[in-house]
Design an enzyme around this catalytic site. Structure first.
Site, PDB file in Angstrom:
ATOM      1  CB  ILE A  88      -0.718  -0.356   1.499  1.00 50.37           C
ATOM      2  CG1 ILE A  88      -2.044   1.319   0.988  1.00 50.37           C
ATOM      3  CG2 ILE A  88       0.027   0.394   2.532  1.00 50.37           C
ATOM      4  CD1 ILE A  88      -3.025   1.249   2.167  1.00 50.37           C
ATOM      5  CB  CYS A  89       1.048   3.753   1.500  1.00 45.44           C
ATOM      6  SG  CYS A  89       1.825   5.778   1.201  1.00 45.44           S
ATOM      7  CB  ALA A  90       5.703   4.881  -0.855  1.00 46.58           C
TER       8      ALA A  90
END
Lengths: 179, 179
Positions: free
Chosen positions: B102-104
């Site tokens: 998730i995310c970066a």
């Protein structure tokens, strides 16, 4: 200037709720102190261990812009029974300053006499708290803000950010975090 | 039997993402091991310190049903550079088993060659990862599941719970937690 927030907390806390509130309010710019009722290293309901920032007894007499409680049954019960946590909530409420709780933790506000009129909580807790229960994700009632559970923690924390820093700050966070 | 999940993690992790994944997968019944790249006590991007369950090097050779990565820029970078974390991701992906980020953190999957076709991530990371980026909260693409940021962590974790334990289990959690 940073708003001062305190989260009294102990073993059995609901992790998503506690961490979502701390994370979002720190992003908003608040100085959030996570204050343990006993011991500095505490373990949540799903076995996640965190280190708190302080012991509640050491910072009980400071002034706060917000007193906020995460849920988790055991944590909420302890916050309802702990003399220092109850003193903190009562003093904050009596001063007309912001108090907030999510999940089972509105029980601890109720114990402090801080719930009057509309509120929400984790389903079932209203049987102890009594009149005023509404089925909404977040209820803002004067200086008391309540919410329901892990899945509403983001919306709750953003409402607290809005109460402390204004709607624009909260909306910016909401968008940047994909809420 | 409990599904085995590992979350390799280090300093700078995004707290809402990590804790939401761990909490929801433990509620689903999974044995989730939070495994530190270095040191056992790690600090997130918003200064929340947690104790991990293990050091990655001690459990690297076990088999897992899911390898899942939380975001936070510094954590994601470290997961992309750490030899052991990269070995874990590559081995899991090559075996056709579930990997998620998730995310970066999709950046760390990309570094391991585990992103082919559609994926999502925190806005901006797609400039490094390249083709296949779609603007959805959760993208399920074969054995690779990706998501966007703190506000989509609940939906992401519930998708992982569904992948491991079925939709009925995930739907029950979703309802019980007010997602």
């Amino acid at each position: 200037m940073s708003k001062k927030v305190i989260m009294p907390i102990t073993n059995g806390f609901e992790e998503i709720e506690a961490i979502t509130i701390i994370d979002i309010l720190r992003r908003a710019g608040a100085a959030v102190t996570v204050a343990a009722l006993e011991g500095r290293q505490i373990t949540g309901a799903h076995n996640i261990e965190i280190k708190t920032d302080a012991a509640l007894e050491d910072i009980l007499n400071e002034e706060y812009d917000l007193v906020v409680l995460a849920g988790g049954g055991k944590n909420a019960d302890s916050l309802g029974e702990d003399k220092q946590a109850q003193t903190l909530i009562k003093r904050q409420f009596a001063a007309g300053k912001l108090v907030a709780a999510i999940c089972a933790a509105p029980l601890a506000l109720h114990r402090a006499g801080a719930i009057k009129g509309e509120y929400t909580c984790f389903s079932g807790c209203e049987q102890t708290i009594g009149d005023g229960y509404v089925q909404k994700n977040v209820v803002e009632n004067g200086n008391v803000i309540t919410s329901r559970g892990p899945g509403t923690a983001g919306e709750f924390a953003l409402a607290l950010a809005a109460a402390l820093y204004g709607k624009e700050t909260a909306d910016k966070l909401k968008k940047g975090m994909y809420y």
